[in-house]
Scaffold this active site. Structure first.
Site, PDB file in Angstrom:
ATOM      1  CB  SER A  52       2.056 -10.021  -5.705  1.00 17.96           C
ATOM      2  OG  SER A  52       3.066 -10.391  -4.803  1.00 17.96           O
TER       3      SER A  52
ATOM      4  CE1 TYR B 194       2.807  -4.454  -4.702  1.00 19.99           C
ATOM      5  CE2 TYR B 194       3.817  -6.305  -3.563  1.00 19.99           C
ATOM      6  CZ  TYR B 194       3.365  -5.726  -4.727  1.00 19.99           C
ATOM      7  OH  TYR B 194       3.442  -6.406  -5.920  1.00 19.99           O
TER       8      TYR B 194
ATOM      9  CE  LYS C  71       0.050  -5.674  -6.993  1.00 18.83           C
ATOM     10  NZ  LYS C  71      -0.360  -5.126  -8.302  1.00 18.83           N
TER      11      LYS C  71
END
Length: 345
Positions: free
Chosen positions: A127, A152, A156
């Protein structure tokens, strides 16, 4: 014999569209998913589009034995695309440990099982959040990875660091990490698309749900940013363009064209649209006026995030082709199809 590819999180939004592209390109696809944020119905949708029903293995990759068993069963696979992860930014702030545990333990188990079964080609769903708040735009792959604003996003970033470390002692493995900007839209058939559980975290499904009467209004977080209309600018990419990039990355690995054991590529259009421009584009395509309200800025939002996709354009021979109207139209067609089904019409 078709080349078998494992797709973790394969019944999810991006996973399902990638599965369609893989099948249409002649691969045998095995979906691996715990169905925590998706449905078996997606398999039916994939079959309806492609004429082929992919095998679904319902497995929780955070459990080492379940992971080992499914990989041993499919140890003739030539590659793996790893989408499986929790992805709601707001929820990750409320449940950080759940996000770190799920996203990182599933990755570590998958990496280990991949190597144990001599599956040497690994594509990771990353991402643009790994860049945190960049100093300027457009963003290229050599920008510093800064602390993302959510657990989140940080999962990543940590995942990429884990892979960088892991590959040092596992040189038979090749990894490509694809850093997405803002995927929107749906398959042109309207058969598969983004179906968030609960309140949408992303702009486009929120827009389509407001237009469909599922939600009362859309909140626009801030109109005082240093942008052309005061609302944040983001780089949006059609989910089918995104799926096609995974095919290009897979071919690069299978053909041994990668130049390093781990490569990273930005996936974006290189164009930026404000929140208000997205709203107006939707209104134009759908013929519906959206009920929206401008409210205070949301913590963690940055004024502008735009990719520099040149590396993917050159090395993967891939470029985003579908324009904003196609993205918006396909998302709306998908939403209307869902509501028809829900309302029993």
């Amino acid at each position: 014999m078709k080349t078998k590819i494992l797709v973790t999180g394969g019944t999810g939004y991006i996973g399902s569209h990638t599965a369609v592209s893989l099948i249409e390109s002649g691969y045998e696809v095995v979906l691996i998913d715990n169905l925590s944020n998706s449905s078996k119905e997606t398999v039916v949708g994939i079959q309806e589009i492609t004429g082929t029903k992919p095998k679904l293995e319902v497995v929780d990759l955070t459990y080492k034995k379940q992971c080992a068993d499914v990989f041993a069963k499919h140890n003739d696979a030539k590659g793996l695309i790893h989408f499986a992860a929790l992805k709601a930014v707001g929820e990750s702030v409320k449940r950080p440990l759940q996000y770190y545990y799920n996203n990182l333990s599933s990755l570590m188990n998958t990496l280990e099982c991949t190597v144990d079964n001599q599956i040497n080609n690994f594509i990771f769903s990353s991402s643009a959040t790994v860049y945190g708040k960049p100093d300027n735009v457009p963003i290229s792959e050599d920008f510093e990875m800064k602390r993302p604003f959510s657990p989140y996003g940080n999962s990543k970033k940590i995942a990429e660091e884990i892979m960088e470390d892991f590959i040092v002692s596992n040189d038979s493995l090749s990894i490509i990490s694809l850093r997405y900007f803002n995927p929107i839209g749906a398959h042109e058939s309207g058969i598969i698309g983004e179906l968030p559980t609960g309140t949408p975290n992303n702009l486009m499904p929120y827009i389509t749900q407001v237009a469909a009467g599922v939600r009362e209004k859309l909140l626009v977080f801030g109109n005082d940013y240093p942008t052309r209309d005061g609302t944040p600018i983001r780089d949006y990419i059609h989910v089918v363009d995104l799926a096609e990039a995974h095919l290009k990355a897979l071919k690069r690995l299978l053909d041994r064209e990668n130049e390093k054991t781990m490569e990273v590529f930005n996936l974006g259009s290189g164009k930026g649209y404000t929140v208000l421009e997205i709203i107006h584009a939707f209104e134009k395509v759908s013929g519906k006026q959206l009920n929206y309200e401008v409210t205070a800025r949301r913590e963690g939002d940055v004024p502008e995030l735009i990719s520099l996709p040149d590396l993917a354009n050159i090395k993967l021979q891939w470029k985003a082709k579908r324009d904003l109207s196609e993205m918006v139209k396909s998302a709306w067609e998908w939403e209307k199809k869902i509501r028809t089904k829900v309302n029993g019409e």
